[in-house]
Design a protein around this motif. Sequence first.
Motif, short mmCIF file in Angstrom:
data_model
loop_
_atom_site.label_atom_id
_atom_site.label_comp_id
_atom_site.label_asym_id
_atom_site.label_seq_id
_atom_site.Cartn_x
_atom_site.Cartn_y
_atom_site.Cartn_z
N ARG A 8 0.84 -1.21 0.00
CA ARG A 8 0.00 0.00 0.00
C ARG A 8 0.87 1.26 0.00
O ARG A 8 0.58 2.24 -0.67
CB ARG A 8 -0.91 0.03 1.23
CG ARG A 8 -2.02 -0.97 1.22
CD ARG A 8 -3.12 -0.55 0.29
NE ARG A 8 -3.31 -1.58 -0.71
CZ ARG A 8 -4.04 -1.45 -1.80
NH1 ARG A 8 -4.64 -0.31 -2.05
NH2 ARG A 8 -4.16 -2.41 -2.65
N ILE A 11 2.30 1.93 -3.37
CA ILE A 11 1.28 2.50 -4.26
C ILE A 11 1.07 3.98 -3.95
O ILE A 11 0.92 4.81 -4.84
CB ILE A 11 -0.03 1.70 -4.12
CG1 ILE A 11 0.12 0.35 -4.82
CG2 ILE A 11 -1.21 2.47 -4.69
CD1 ILE A 11 -1.03 -0.56 -4.64
N GLY A 14 3.82 5.94 -5.42
CA GLY A 14 3.61 6.03 -6.87
C GLY A 14 2.61 7.10 -7.22
O GLY A 14 2.84 7.94 -8.11
N THR A 15 1.49 7.12 -6.50
CA THR A 15 0.46 8.12 -6.76
C THR A 15 0.99 9.52 -6.53
O THR A 15 0.79 10.44 -7.34
CB THR A 15 -0.75 7.88 -5.85
OG1 THR A 15 -1.06 6.49 -5.88
CG2 THR A 15 -1.95 8.66 -6.31
N ARG B 157 -1.52 -2.46 -11.17
CA ARG B 157 -0.76 -1.51 -10.34
C ARG B 157 -0.98 -0.09 -10.87
O ARG B 157 -1.18 0.85 -10.12
CB ARG B 157 0.73 -1.86 -10.35
CG ARG B 157 1.16 -3.08 -9.57
CD ARG B 157 0.78 -3.04 -8.10
NE ARG B 157 -0.53 -3.62 -7.86
CZ ARG B 157 -0.77 -4.93 -7.85
NH1 ARG B 157 0.19 -5.79 -8.01
NH2 ARG B 157 -2.00 -5.37 -7.63
N GLU B 160 -4.31 1.07 -9.82
CA GLU B 160 -4.37 1.39 -8.40
C GLU B 160 -3.76 2.77 -8.12
O GLU B 160 -4.26 3.52 -7.29
CB GLU B 160 -3.64 0.33 -7.58
CG GLU B 160 -4.57 -0.78 -7.11
CD GLU B 160 -3.82 -1.90 -6.44
OE1 GLU B 160 -3.53 -1.76 -5.26
OE2 GLU B 160 -3.54 -2.91 -7.10
N ILE B 161 -2.67 3.07 -8.85
CA ILE B 161 -2.05 4.38 -8.66
C ILE B 161 -2.98 5.48 -9.16
O ILE B 161 -3.21 6.49 -8.48
CB ILE B 161 -0.69 4.42 -9.39
CG1 ILE B 161 0.32 3.55 -8.62
CG2 ILE B 161 -0.18 5.85 -9.50
CD1 ILE B 161 1.63 3.37 -9.34
N LEU B 162 -3.57 5.27 -10.36
CA LEU B 162 -4.48 6.28 -10.91
C LEU B 162 -5.72 6.44 -10.04
O LEU B 162 -6.26 7.53 -9.89
CB LEU B 162 -4.90 5.89 -12.33
CG LEU B 162 -3.85 6.07 -13.42
CD1 LEU B 162 -4.40 5.62 -14.75
CD2 LEU B 162 -3.43 7.53 -13.49
N GLY B 164 -5.96 6.36 -6.98
CA GLY B 164 -5.68 7.20 -5.82
C GLY B 164 -5.70 8.68 -6.13
O GLY B 164 -5.79 9.50 -5.23
N LEU B 165 -5.60 9.02 -7.44
CA LEU B 165 -5.61 10.44 -7.80
C LEU B 165 -6.98 11.04 -7.49
O LEU B 165 -7.99 10.47 -7.86
CB LEU B 165 -5.35 10.60 -9.30
CG LEU B 165 -3.98 10.25 -9.84
CD1 LEU B 165 -3.97 10.40 -11.35
CD2 LEU B 165 -2.93 11.14 -9.24
#
Lengths: 310, 322
Positions: A8, A11, A14-15, B157, B160-162, B164-165
Amino acid sequence: MTKYIIKRFLIMIGTVLIIATLTFFLMHAIPGSPFNEERSSNEVVQANLEAHYHLNEPLFIQYLIYLKSIATLDFGPSIKHPTQTVNDLLGRGFPISFELGIVTILVAVFSGIILGVLAALKHNGIIDYLAMTIAVLGISIPNFVLATLLIQKLAVDWDIFPAATWSSPVHMVLPTLALATGPMAIIARLTRSSMLEVLTQDYIKTARAKGLMPYKIIIKHALKNALMPVVTILGTLLAGILTGTFVIEKIFAIPGMGRYFIESINQRDYPVIMGTTVFYSFFLVFMLFLVDIAYGLLDPRIKMHKKEGE
Amino acid sequence: MSMNHLAEKQKKHSPAGNDIPDEWFKPKEKNESDSEKVVRPSLSYWQDAWRRLLKNKLAIGGLVFLILLTFMAIFGPMFSPYSVSESVRANQNQPPSLSHWFGTDNLGRDVFTRTWYGARISLFVGLMAALIDFFIGVIYGGIAGYKGGRTDNVMMRIIEILYGLPYLLVVILLLVVMGPSLMTIIIALTVTGWVGMARIVRGQVMQIKNYEFVLASKSFGTKTSRIIRKNLLPNTMGPIIVQMTLTVPTAIFAEAFLSFLGLGIQSPYASWGVMANDALGTILSGHWWRLFFPAFFISATMFAFNVLGDGLQDALDPKLRR
């Protein structure tokens, strides 16, 4: 569990990197340098300014410098108000917005869960239909429409609550109500459907057969499991509430971050826009991370799943 | 044979002067193949879903409202003698009347005409966002779900990153840089909007690709692209349609929200969000109609799409069939 938290966390990093990178290159996509407008400065001053802000460095170096300043939460000065930094504005506005957000999420979560549980317990009864009508209306009516309606009725026509500003608990009622209705409706619907599902499970039957008090069955056995889906969407709801504060603060003239943000949009004050967006994004991504961790701690299946799979 | 006997017996017992003709009591000829015959035409998945949707009054009400709204968005401005940007100085802030059904705004523009122009913008933004989300989401989610393994892992992955935006913050950022216009609003809304659709399609595809009929198709040597088009996609359509129905109100809300921040469609064009934002300052001076009509139509349209989406969800889910 540790593996889950690490995953988590990666991630989240990364975000955050994507947001920071996106912001940086979008900022550079805007034509012209921030100092083009100032005709008074001569070439030496211009060069000095550019050196000061590292504008003479190659783009990649600028990017690294930018990442460093972001990492230390330094968002630079405002263009339109040169005496203030973005951090000054955040320091002044964010606590108020945060207060509004926290009060709103508390109201939304509690009233939403109560409404959802009541609806599920009286499935297909009058309370159920009433609660679900409120829920669909709450999802359909945008918060700024609701806010103006509340001002018109409760503040102007009936004069029960003050219409604007943020100085006492009484002033908080209308903005909170306007902002909390949407998330409350979503939580109520979610709680209702997962509660209905849980109530048909065998262990509820067992609990009933044991002769437990009904309220104990509902709170200890049913609700605990029914709330799992609610926990998962908390992060998304929080994002909605946070952006919702922009509009609500504008309508109720609350001196929070939203006001500076809208001002900066209208004046095209790029550092403030970028700084606020990055700060809010970081905040939200971090909240999402906390929600994920909480979910992992609450749901034992996640740990087991990780051991079985992969 | 015994049936014949029974009929004989009944004939004897029937009182004289009975209106019922005797041949009615003759047993029906038995035929093995007839008993297996399907009398009524069988319903396809879509016919069945449609029949169940018809039973949901609220969802049908929403559908009817949306059809009427679309009609008025296309033809509404033709019923009105005023144009969208025509302002008449003498007609400022008129309450609703026979000549101006929804009143006029502070520039003397007809709110009725502007409301239908706003409907065009709102519906266009909503539908385009849903369509673009659909195309990107189906392709991305389809590949991730079908390929599985490492491809899926990497693609998920990224998702998942996008995911979170923060949606609206990214949209605001993009609009500030690109400048507000109809196209940029749609682009900004879809840049992160397709993620939800991709997740749903992937989940569905992963589930369905393990079913026997897909295996059968594979063992015949069917090409992958054909399996995806003919076996997988039709069976994922239900959740996809529901997701699209729920994307539209989200996009309409986002457009109104952006207009409210001053990042929406620019004057002289009207959108409901722009009209509501313009009217906000005057609400306290009693010009209620300027806010009421756009606000009502935003809420009603979102309501209609939401109840229609809920209804479709129930109708398209075979597991809920009673």
